[in-house]
Design an enzyme around this catalytic site. Structure first.
Site, PDB file in Angstrom:
ATOM      1  N   PRO A 251      23.225   4.669 -29.650  1.00 17.99           N
ATOM      2  CA  PRO A 251      21.792   4.368 -29.544  1.00 17.99           C
ATOM      3  C   PRO A 251      21.028   5.529 -28.917  1.00 17.99           C
ATOM      4  O   PRO A 251      21.523   6.217 -28.027  1.00 17.99           O
ATOM      5  CB  PRO A 251      21.755   3.129 -28.644  1.00 17.99           C
ATOM      6  CG  PRO A 251      23.123   2.550 -28.696  1.00 17.99           C
ATOM      7  CD  PRO A 251      24.054   3.688 -28.904  1.00 17.99           C
ATOM      8  N   GLY A 252      19.806   5.737 -29.397  1.00 13.34           N
ATOM      9  CA  GLY A 252      18.930   6.727 -28.794  1.00 13.34           C
ATOM     10  C   GLY A 252      19.140   8.150 -29.244  1.00 13.34           C
ATOM     11  O   GLY A 252      18.595   9.079 -28.634  1.00 13.34           O
ATOM     12  N   THR A 253      19.901   8.363 -30.326  1.00 10.74           N
ATOM     13  CA  THR A 253      20.176   9.735 -30.764  1.00 10.74           C
ATOM     14  C   THR A 253      19.182  10.236 -31.805  1.00 10.74           C
ATOM     15  O   THR A 253      19.264  11.398 -32.206  1.00 10.74           O
ATOM     16  CB  THR A 253      21.594   9.828 -31.328  1.00 10.74           C
ATOM     17  OG1 THR A 253      21.774   8.820 -32.338  1.00 10.74           O
ATOM     18  CG2 THR A 253      22.624   9.631 -30.228  1.00 10.74           C
ATOM     19  N   GLY A 254      18.273   9.402 -32.282  1.00 10.76           N
ATOM     20  CA  GLY A 254      17.231   9.864 -33.193  1.00 10.76           C
ATOM     21  C   GLY A 254      17.423   9.474 -34.632  1.00 10.76           C
ATOM     22  O   GLY A 254      16.920  10.156 -35.526  1.00 10.76           O
TER      23      GLY A 254
ATOM     24  N   ASP B 141      37.930   2.630  -7.128  1.00 16.81           N
ATOM     25  CA  ASP B 141      38.755   3.836  -7.228  1.00 16.81           C
ATOM     26  C   ASP B 141      40.143   3.509  -7.759  1.00 16.81           C
ATOM     27  O   ASP B 141      40.678   4.215  -8.637  1.00 16.81           O
ATOM     28  CB  ASP B 141      38.877   4.504  -5.855  1.00 16.81           C
ATOM     29  CG  ASP B 141      37.525   4.885  -5.286  1.00 16.81           C
ATOM     30  OD1 ASP B 141      36.646   5.233  -6.087  1.00 16.81           O
ATOM     31  OD2 ASP B 141      37.354   4.824  -4.057  1.00 16.81           O
TER      32      ASP B 141
ATOM     33  N   HIS C 155      35.187   8.023   3.927  1.00 15.12           N
ATOM     34  CA  HIS C 155      35.677   7.641   2.592  1.00 15.12           C
ATOM     35  C   HIS C 155      35.184   8.638   1.541  1.00 15.12           C
ATOM     36  O   HIS C 155      35.977   9.173   0.749  1.00 15.12           O
ATOM     37  CB  HIS C 155      35.187   6.227   2.261  1.00 15.12           C
ATOM     38  CG  HIS C 155      35.666   5.708   0.939  1.00 15.12           C
ATOM     39  ND1 HIS C 155      36.695   4.817   0.814  1.00 15.12           N
ATOM     40  CD2 HIS C 155      35.246   5.963  -0.330  1.00 15.12           C
ATOM     41  CE1 HIS C 155      36.891   4.536  -0.461  1.00 15.12           C
ATOM     42  NE2 HIS C 155      36.012   5.226  -1.183  1.00 15.12           N
ATOM     43  N   GLU C 156      33.871   8.900   1.523  1.00 13.71           N
ATOM     44  CA  GLU C 156      33.316   9.817   0.533  1.00 13.71           C
ATOM     45  C   GLU C 156      33.752  11.265   0.796  1.00 13.71           C
ATOM     46  O   GLU C 156      33.936  12.049  -0.142  1.00 13.71           O
ATOM     47  CB  GLU C 156      31.785   9.714   0.520  1.00 13.71           C
ATOM     48  CG  GLU C 156      31.239   8.330   0.241  1.00 13.71           C
ATOM     49  CD  GLU C 156      31.769   7.739  -1.062  1.00 13.71           C
ATOM     50  OE1 GLU C 156      32.115   8.514  -1.979  1.00 13.71           O
ATOM     51  OE2 GLU C 156      31.868   6.500  -1.158  1.00 13.71           O
TER      52      GLU C 156
END
Length: 771
Positions: free
Chosen positions: A341-344, A636, A558-559
């Site tokens: 979707p949305g590719t033209g 994760d 954590h990050e």
């Protein structure tokens, strides 16, 4: 004459139609018998109630029915209402309102019953006021049953209920002794309806010796009977006694009959084609012709150069058909545009029509299907008939999978009729030369094979997501419609928007323009574009979220574990951004983007992705201990497990399982129990190895891990370059600190004063190490 029965003190009336018939015969006979003008005057006066008072009108009761079918129903409803009012009136004999409600309803069709009820000795103690007395007198005048009238009894009962009229009633009773009962009824009616003034006038007239009747004679001499002279009109009141319930039932019947008639006529006209001739279907949504497509060309379509090249020959054919047919060749009748979707796809169809300058009919697959059987096939025929008249032309059907889905045996035949008609129109017994059908869908696998064969949609054009060069072209096209800051580098933005479609890039530019407008900027800056990109990739920031220091510290470590492993692991994708700012459902995330378009992944890259995913859980265990590890690593672990299972069951990267592909969502379809056990063991081996590598890396670089976590607590969000400088060089960002409260955010006053470190365990949410 009237019929009634006495039961337990209640007067119950029966056979109302018979009473009406007797009353009509009696009234007709009395009118025939009165031949002199004076007799006709008295008869009219008895029916009207008075010759001199315009307040008295002849009630003309009408029953309006539809085809006569409501007569019986109306009578039944009327009888039920009368029984209900009678029950209330008998239960409350001293309530004049209850008596009046019953008698007024009874008077409408049964005035003789009103006379019986008021005159009968059984109801002597029932309340009578001036309203009830007027009804009673009108009933006497209408039925002619003056013999039942007892003036003294009525006056006495009125004096009991309305003492204010005692003197007037007494005077009238004295003066009217010598009158006949008919004259007494008419005079009494004038007294009650005219009030004190009318009574005084009547008394003065009667004092002159039957003055009331003399006035009537004078009226006769001056103008004749009412209705015979325009100066003496007859006052007629039209009253419809139909109840609200009966009226609603009657109206419902009329509406249903009208609906059936109109539907039948419409179906007949539509079947004969009259509706189309009269323009009834001129506004049908399944036949829509674009009025002007000349403003759309291939120059407006960016990022899909290969698809544009394949469509160029269609434009050349529409402009010069003889060039292609001179050697006996024929161009494809149908083009199928597929892709995400949305590719033209829709824009490409418009560009074809704009370049060729031919009529362009557009529709949607869902517009052909309705609740009526055969309507979809009929609309397909009408669409192609309209296109034949303007060939060469283009028919564009968007979302064609809604009408061209695969046929199944269990489907109803009505569901297949539309598709069958489309198949015949595209390649059937009759040729549709000059009509090119362009279909667009996101699910080519759902289309029927008969629709995809050569001769129908025999050319399939894939419209993929734009690559980095295509994304830059699309961004440049949208940038021309806005005002960009000179320092904006669209190359950087194009590299950081991997996987974005043309619609996503338009949304990015639009979000940036709105943000710049809200912030009062004169142009769209790079920081605003980065904000819009992060909002699309990671979600909107939850700046008002209440985060304690303990929760923020756990999220930061954590990050930081994810980010550290990503920086130091060979094969991992570059970090785009690391943040502990709550976004969407997560408290923090590390976003990683490839530097260019990535079409495949190596074993090293997949193992690196698993190591990065395990970095968050390992970091929590090393800093806080295994007993204090949280559920924040759920996503994760799911990502690492999915990668490992695909390596074993899809990609053939397991020596134990071998080069075998197993289908299904879990990768174990058609696998034996023994093989499934081996698959599970291999998946666990890969995830355990990834956990060990991440643990060794974090234990080796504890100092960098702590520095990165503390920096995240102060700055909340770090770019990829800032993360790499911290880990490899120990250089902190050269910008002001944002948070000086140890990562705490929001209104801390809403939290209990005795908060402890346990609060960080209450839902760290999910975080994303790769997106």
């Amino acid at each position: 004459m009237s019929q009634y029965r006495l039961h337990s003190g209640n007067l119950q009336y029966h056979d109302f139609p018979k009473l009406r018939e007797l009353h009509q015969k009696r009234l007709a006979s009395s009118l025939v018998a009165t031949t002199s003008p004076w007799s006709r005057l008295k008869t009219a006066a008895s029916a009207a109630g008075s010759l001199s008072s315009p307040k008295l009108m002849i009630p003309l009761i009408t029953n309006r029915t539809f085809f006569g079918w409501t007569n019986t129903l109306t009578n039944k409803v009327e009888n039920l209402q009368l029984k209900g009012l009678e029950t209330v009136a008998n239960a409350r004999p001293t309530d004049p309102n209850a008596q009046y409600d019953f008698l007024s309803r009874l008077f409408q069709n049964h005035p003789q019953a009103v006379v019986d009820r008021v005159s009968h000795p059984m109801f002597r103690n029932f309340a009578v006021d001036s309203r009830i007395a007027v009804l009673y007198l009108q009933a006497l005048a209408q039925t002619g049953r003056y013999s039942q009238f007892n003036l003294d009894d009525l006056v006495k009962r009125l004096e009991e209920r309305e003492p204010g009229m005692k003197d007037i009633l007494a005077a009238y009773s004295t003066e009217s002794r010598q009158m006949s009962k008919q004259e007494q009824v008419i005079g009494m009616m004038n007294v009650l309806m005219g009030g004190g003034t009318a009574a005084a006038g009547s008394m003065a007239a009667m004092g002159a010796g039957r003055g009331f009747m003399s006035g009537g004679a004078a009226a006769l001499a001056g103008g004749g009977l009412r209705g015979q002279d325009p100066k003496n009109p007859v006052y007629v009141q039209i009253y419809n006694p139909t109840s609200a319930r009966a009226a609603f039932i009657s109206l419902t019947g009329r509406v249903l009959i009208a609906f059936v008639v109109v539907s039948a006529i419409s179906a007949l006209l539509d079947e004969k084609g009259v509706g189309r001739g009269l323009g009834m279907n001129s506004g049908s949504k399944h036949i829509q012709q674009a009025q002007d497509t000349s403003n759309v060309s291939f120059d407006d379509v960016k990022g899909v150069d290969e698809a544009k090249a394949e469509l160029q020959e269609i434009v050349m054919y529409l402009k010069n058909p003889a060039k292609f047919t001179r050697l006996g060749g024929k161009l494809p009748r149908g083009l199928l545009l597929t892709g995400p979707p949305g590719t033209g796809k829709t824009l490409l169809a418009k560009a074809i029509a704009g370049e060729a300058d031919v009529p362009f009919f557009f529709s949607s697959g869902s517009q052909f299907e309705e609740v009526y059987v055969g309507l979809g096939a009929k609309r397909i025929r009408e669409l192609f008939e309209a296109a034949k008249k303007k060939s060469p032309c283009i028919i564009f059907i968007d979302e064609i999978d809604a009408v061209g889905g695969s046929r199944k045996l269990k489907d109803q035949s009505a569901l297949k009729m539309t598709l069958n008609e489309l198949l015949v129109q595209m390649d059937g017994f009759e040729d549709n030369n000059g009509i090119i059908v362009i279909g667009a869908t996101n699910f080519i696998e759902s289309l029927d094979q008969a629709l995809l064969r050569p001769g129908r949609f025999d050319k399939h054009i894939t419209v993929p997501l734009p690559d980095v060069g295509g994304r830059k072209e699309i961004l440049e096209m949208y940038a021309k419609k806005t005002k960009l800051d000179p320092n904006v580098d669209l190359n950087v933005l194009a590299r950081g928007t991997t996987g974005f479609s043309g619609a996503d890039l338009y949304n990015l530019m639009n979000q940036a323009a709105l943000k710049a407008s809200v912030d009062g900027l004169s142009s769209i800056t790079m920081s605003v574009l980065e904000y819009a990109k992060d909002k699309i990739l990671m979600g909107a920031e939850r700046k008002t979220a209440v985060i304690t220091k303990e929760t923020a510290r756990c999220t930061a470590y954590h990050e930081a574990g994810h980010a550290l492993v990503a920086v130091l692991t060979d094969g991992a994708m570059p970090i785009h951004k690391a943040t502990i700012m709550p976004r969407g459902a997560s408290l923090g995330m590390v976003t990683m983007l490839p530097e260019g378009d990535q079409t495949s992944q190596s074993v090293k890259q997949m193992k690196a992705m698993m190591d990065v995913a395990m970095g968050g859980r390992v970091a929590e265990e090393l800093v806080f201990g295994k007993e204090e590890a949280t559920s924040g690593a759920m996503s994760d672990i799911a990502n690492a497990t999915a990668i490992a299972r695909n390596m074993v069951t899809k990609y053939g990267f397991s020596e134990e399982i071998g080069l075998v592909n197993y289908g299904g969502s879990t990768g174990e379809e058609h696998a034996s129990d023994e093989t499934r056990n081996k698959i599970d063991a291999e998946v666990k081996r890969l995830t355990d190895a990834s956990y060990k590598r991440a643990r060794e890396l974090l234990m080796k670089h504890t100092k960098q891990h702590k520095l990165l976590a503390n920096t995240l607590l102060e700055y909340e969000t770090l770019t990829g370059d800032e993360v790499r400088d911290l880990v490899k060089k120990g250089i902190r960002p050269k910008r002001p600190v944002i948070n000086k409260d140890g990562g705490a955010r929001g209104n801390q006053g809403v939290l209990s004063s005795g908060g402890s470190g346990k609060s960080r365990l209450s839902g760290l949410g999910k975080d994303s190490s790769s997106r």
